[in-house]
Design an enzyme around this catalytic site. Sequence first.
Site, short mmCIF file in Angstrom:
data_model
loop_
_atom_site.label_atom_id
_atom_site.label_comp_id
_atom_site.label_asym_id
_atom_site.label_seq_id
_atom_site.Cartn_x
_atom_site.Cartn_y
_atom_site.Cartn_z
N LYS A 195 11.55 4.92 -97.39
CA LYS A 195 12.62 4.53 -98.31
C LYS A 195 12.32 3.14 -98.84
CE LYS A 195 17.58 3.75 -98.65
NZ LYS A 195 18.89 3.89 -98.00
N LYS A 248 11.87 8.37 -100.83
CA LYS A 248 12.98 7.98 -101.70
C LYS A 248 12.70 6.64 -102.33
CE LYS A 248 17.78 6.68 -101.34
NZ LYS A 248 18.85 6.34 -100.46
C1 PBG Z 1 22.37 3.66 -98.12
C2 PBG Z 1 21.88 4.64 -99.09
C3 PBG Z 1 21.47 4.36 -100.39
C4 PBG Z 1 21.20 5.58 -100.97
C5 PBG Z 1 21.41 6.57 -100.03
N1 PBG Z 1 21.82 5.97 -98.86
C6 PBG Z 1 21.40 3.10 -101.15
C7 PBG Z 1 20.88 1.88 -100.55
O1 PBG Z 1 19.96 1.88 -99.74
O2 PBG Z 1 21.45 0.85 -100.90
C8 PBG Z 1 20.76 5.73 -102.40
C9 PBG Z 1 21.03 7.02 -103.03
C10 PBG Z 1 20.98 6.99 -104.50
O3 PBG Z 1 20.70 5.97 -105.16
O4 PBG Z 1 21.23 8.07 -105.07
N2 PBG Z 1 21.77 3.65 -96.89
ZN ZN Z 2 22.61 1.84 -95.73
#
Ligand code: PBG
Ligand code: ZN
Length: 324
Positions: A195, A248
């Site tokens: 991520k 992601k």
């Molecule tokens: C938080 C989380 C995020 C997303 C999913 N879980 C955002 C972040 O890390 O701030 C992003 C999902 C999206 O942008 O569709 N843990």
């Molecule tokens: Zn988070």
Amino acid sequence: MSKPTIRPRRLRTSEAIRAMVRETVLAPADFVYPLFIVPGEKVKEALPALPGNYHLSSDIAAAEARAVHELGIPAVLVFGLPEYKDEHGSSAWAPNSPVQQAIARIKDACPGLAVISDVCLCQYTSHGHCGHVKNGRIDNDTSLEYLARTALSHAAAGADMVAPSDMMDGRVAAIRRLLDADGYQDVSIMSYAAKYASAYYGPFRDAARSAPRFGDRRSYQMDPANSREALKEVALDIEEGADIVMVKPALAYLDVIRQVKDSFRQPVAAYNVSGEYAMIKAAAAGGWVDERHIVLETLTGIKRAGADIIITYHALDAARWVNL
Ligand code: PBG
Ligand code: ZN
């Protein structure tokens, strides 16, 4: 005049022939649909940053889930917005909080639909970080305990799969250990393994009210420049017990999806994130792109890159379009 002997265009002459040689075909079973769960009853409020998506109370979420299932989509990914936030994010693991209720109600209304729960602290902490903050820094090992407790509360509510999105080191092992100790050895883990610290999460943070109040997430989410490090993160999560590994965001990281697919045997999920969705919706609303064609092309690209599972806000539309 020279005449080619080999003519690739022959296989493009009709839709019938194109269909015969098509390498990547989307199906509703490829998609996972995210849901945002809020407190209360009978709530369905449009999300301006994610047109076509809503804040749903757990009763409405259960009804929506049935519609998702009827389209042939196998799973939802639930995110909770709590009644209160505190320094520790304790509402994340409080039984009967909105997301725990929604998990139970969705499973009750629609047992055939898989419920995946996002496991993180950022919606629940007053500071908006994904882990525990100690002296202004994100403390890895305290966070593990909180995350594992949260995953356990989701399993207890009936989640089929938990999806840790925090990027702390060792969280998959911590979650696996606690789930197994409590008899939830059949609950799977889909880890957000690679991520990235991405600008594409903007609309989500608005919808989930999870933006950090100070600093950013670069001490735990990955540097967009790195792909070998993604393979290291994925390998670690698999060693720790991840059943499915996620990359992601999706579109700026298609090369990472491909490398993960070629390097490991676990199913690969890709998250077509909120900013990717919002850009398409904005361009389509302006009349500058054909929404249906661009969505199907985009999702096909993610699948062609190697994704077995695509988490996407387009899931409902895309499932209808591929079913036509
Ligand atoms: C938080 C989380 C995020 C997303 C999913 N879980 C955002 C972040 O890390 O701030 C992003 C999902 C999206 O942008 O569709 N843990
Ligand atoms: Zn988070």
